[in-house]
Design an enzyme around this catalytic site. Sequence first.
Site, PDB file in Angstrom:
ATOM      1  N   ARG A 113       0.777  -1.175  -0.004  1.00 58.21           N
ATOM      2  CA  ARG A 113       0.092  -0.086  -0.003  1.00 58.21           C
ATOM      3  C   ARG A 113       0.765   1.265  -0.049  1.00 58.21           C
ATOM      4  NH1 ARG A 113      -4.778   1.961  -1.472  1.00 58.21           N
ATOM      5  NH2 ARG A 113      -6.130   2.741   0.201  1.00 58.21           N
ATOM      6  N   THR A 411      -9.437  -0.123  -9.907  1.00 56.02           N
ATOM      7  CA  THR A 411      -8.319  -0.994  -9.704  1.00 56.02           C
ATOM      8  C   THR A 411      -8.227  -2.115 -10.794  1.00 56.02           C
ATOM      9  OG1 THR A 411      -8.465  -0.213  -7.373  1.00 56.02           O
ATOM     10  CG2 THR A 411      -7.575  -2.331  -7.635  1.00 56.02           C
ATOM     11  N   THR A 429      -3.428  -1.034  -8.022  1.00 60.59           N
ATOM     12  CA  THR A 429      -4.389   0.071  -8.068  1.00 60.59           C
ATOM     13  C   THR A 429      -3.358   1.246  -8.220  1.00 60.59           C
ATOM     14  OG1 THR A 429      -6.237   1.260  -7.155  1.00 60.59           O
ATOM     15  CG2 THR A 429      -4.691   0.264  -5.670  1.00 60.59           C
ATOM     16  N   GLU A 431      -5.971   3.717  -7.659  1.00 60.41           N
ATOM     17  CA  GLU A 431      -7.125   4.313  -6.843  1.00 60.41           C
ATOM     18  C   GLU A 431      -8.375   4.697  -7.998  1.00 60.41           C
ATOM     19  OE1 GLU A 431      -9.703   6.140  -3.768  1.00 60.41           O
ATOM     20  OE2 GLU A 431      -9.378   6.725  -5.918  1.00 60.41           O
ATOM     21  N   GLU A 450      -4.087   7.816  -4.068  1.00 52.60           N
ATOM     22  CA  GLU A 450      -4.602   6.650  -2.958  1.00 52.60           C
ATOM     23  C   GLU A 450      -4.770   7.494  -1.738  1.00 52.60           C
ATOM     24  OE1 GLU A 450      -5.386   3.965  -3.190  1.00 52.60           O
ATOM     25  OE2 GLU A 450      -4.630   3.291  -5.087  1.00 52.60           O
ATOM     26  N   ASP A 453      -8.314   7.846  -0.023  1.00 55.30           N
ATOM     27  CA  ASP A 453      -8.867   6.884   0.656  1.00 55.30           C
ATOM     28  C   ASP A 453      -8.838   7.155   2.193  1.00 55.30           C
ATOM     29  OD1 ASP A 453      -9.475   5.522  -1.566  1.00 55.30           O
ATOM     30  OD2 ASP A 453      -7.928   3.995  -1.234  1.00 55.30           O
ATOM     31  N   SER A 478      -9.978  -1.635   0.603  1.00 49.99           N
ATOM     32  CA  SER A 478     -11.140  -2.462   0.612  1.00 49.99           C
ATOM     33  C   SER A 478     -10.422  -3.928  -0.107  1.00 49.99           C
ATOM     34  CB  SER A 478     -12.240  -2.145   0.003  1.00 49.99           C
ATOM     35  OG  SER A 478     -12.753  -1.142   0.778  1.00 49.99           O
ATOM     36  N   GLY A 499     -12.751  -2.459  -7.733  1.00 49.37           N
ATOM     37  CA  GLY A 499     -14.121  -1.845  -7.488  1.00 49.37           C
ATOM     38  C   GLY A 499     -14.312  -0.974  -6.263  1.00 49.37           C
ATOM     39  N   GLY A 500     -13.160  -0.337  -5.708  1.00 46.33           N
ATOM     40  CA  GLY A 500     -13.099   0.270  -4.328  1.00 46.33           C
ATOM     41  C   GLY A 500     -13.841  -0.653  -3.237  1.00 46.33           C
TER      42      GLY A 500
END
Length: 603
Positions: A113, A411, A429, A431, A450, A453, A478, A499-500
């Site tokens: 991340r 993503t 991703t 984002e 990102e 988020d 997620s 898909g977030g």
Amino acid sequence: MRRPVARNLTVLAVSAAVVVSVGAAAPPTPRSGPAAPKTPVAVGYGGAVASVDQDASAAGIEVLRKGGNAVDAAVATAAALGVTEPYSAGVGGGGYFVYYDAKSRTVRTIDGRETAPLTADDKLFTENGKPLAFADAVTSGLAVGTPGTPATWQTALDRWGSRTLSSVLKPAERLARHGFTVDETFRSQTASNEQRFRYFPDTAELFLPGGELPAVGSTFKNPDLARTYQELGREGVGAVYRGELGEDIVDTVNEPPVDPDSGWNARPGDLSAKDLAAYEAKLQAPTKTSYRGLDVYSIAPSSSGGTTVGEALNILERSDLSTADKAGYLHRYIEASRIAFADRGRWVGDPAFEDVPAKELLSQRYADSRACLIKDDAVLTSPLAPGDPRHPASCADGGTAAPTTYEGENTTHLTVADKWGNVVAYTLTIEQTGGSGITVPGRGFLLNNELTDFSFAPADPAVHDPNLPGPGKRPRSSIAPTIVLDRHHQPVVALGSPGGATIITTVLQTLTGFLDRGLPLVDAIAAPRASQRNAAQTELEPGLYDSGVRAELEGIGHSFKPNPEIGAATAVQRLANGEWLAAAEKERRGGGSAMVVRPVRQK
């Protein structure tokens, strides 16, 4: 059709009850004219790759054919997606990597991340004491986190791969240099970003060639990205974290190269060489929960995917979803998701900064204390308040609800297996579609957004929000790449989706469709989706919104709103005798691409 897992677990290892149209493509080469049709399902030997794009899947297959393993092929596929899916993933982003090692029969993970700058605090997205508008934050240097994708690739290869970074980047480098065929999805995604892409001359020059949208059927080339991949292969990912490529990223974030005539206020970020040098892709234990006698592994926080999917599965453990009618099944699934999202919003953040009760969230005791909220003839009210996983109270429904923060949906996910039985589920991703919209000049890739988020401000100042920004903190995600093992610790299925926040519901619904409802894997992926994320209304794709089951569910109190498309999953399934089934979308995002090394045609 094979029977549901709840009745007969052994069928999962041997099922091939699928009408298969099989394909394995040649290495990526430039094409002219319309792209070849994608194949959503393939069965065969030697390994399998499933992604949203045929060129990317072919890159992974090429590596497998040359003796590489699943990790090598996953990195190759991801790099190719950076070429053909540049609005969803790439060098400027991050992700989460879940790996099953066939020799030790264990699952390991990498948290790749992005991180906030070391100077960031909880006021990162406030101006004049008020939260920024989301649109103002997205297309700015403020939104860009330290990229984690290059470090993820190198960490995975160092730990579990068998090839060098240089070798696995070759197919993507070639694809970027020679080009790929533009399809309608790529053109429409470009069109939806056209206005903000024009704010940045380097972005416009790359993605609006000649000042126009790329034409469907044309060849799109990215020689700058080809050179970037070549540099990464030659110098290693130190080029990003300690070298000139990193310097270019820092300069771009801190002084976004915006067209002064555009009028756009591209707020600068505060990324530094120190941020890049301090970055680490984290090796960490996966989440684990038991479901129907199977072990379900996924990514632990900083992503909420593993804990939220796992909690929802635990809530559903006591329900017989295999014999329920469609309305009854969807009702239970929707309510379990609603409850799990209520707990996610209150408890999950970056564990380096927050005391995240991941073990307690995944306990069956806690799930049972929450499952009793579900009634067959009534619907829970959203936003639902969280429970307390450390002190479970049966059917407790008091307290203050925590809202679900927005996450961009574009993503991408890939799933790979090799001839030795190793498996990778990898979601990566930048984002939202197009990320920040800012291209690093001369480098051929977009930077992420990102950091949006994070929560911009607490929803309730009296309640702690675990997802506020902080120095070096990872925003909650997620993403939920998932691998399911049987009682012999052998793979059953691996899957994931973009898909977030809908990633969690897509993975959950696909798993229950496959494991409980007995759907062939490709049909479990294709089934029309519902997504409830602790909101007043549940989102439905047209196949459910326009069906009679919607009225049945409304009759007991559900409220719905349409969503034209939710997620874009890919998966692999282990069959008997070394055979693999790869599966992807039939229609969503123009369909996905499933390939195997040595296809076996089914009658």
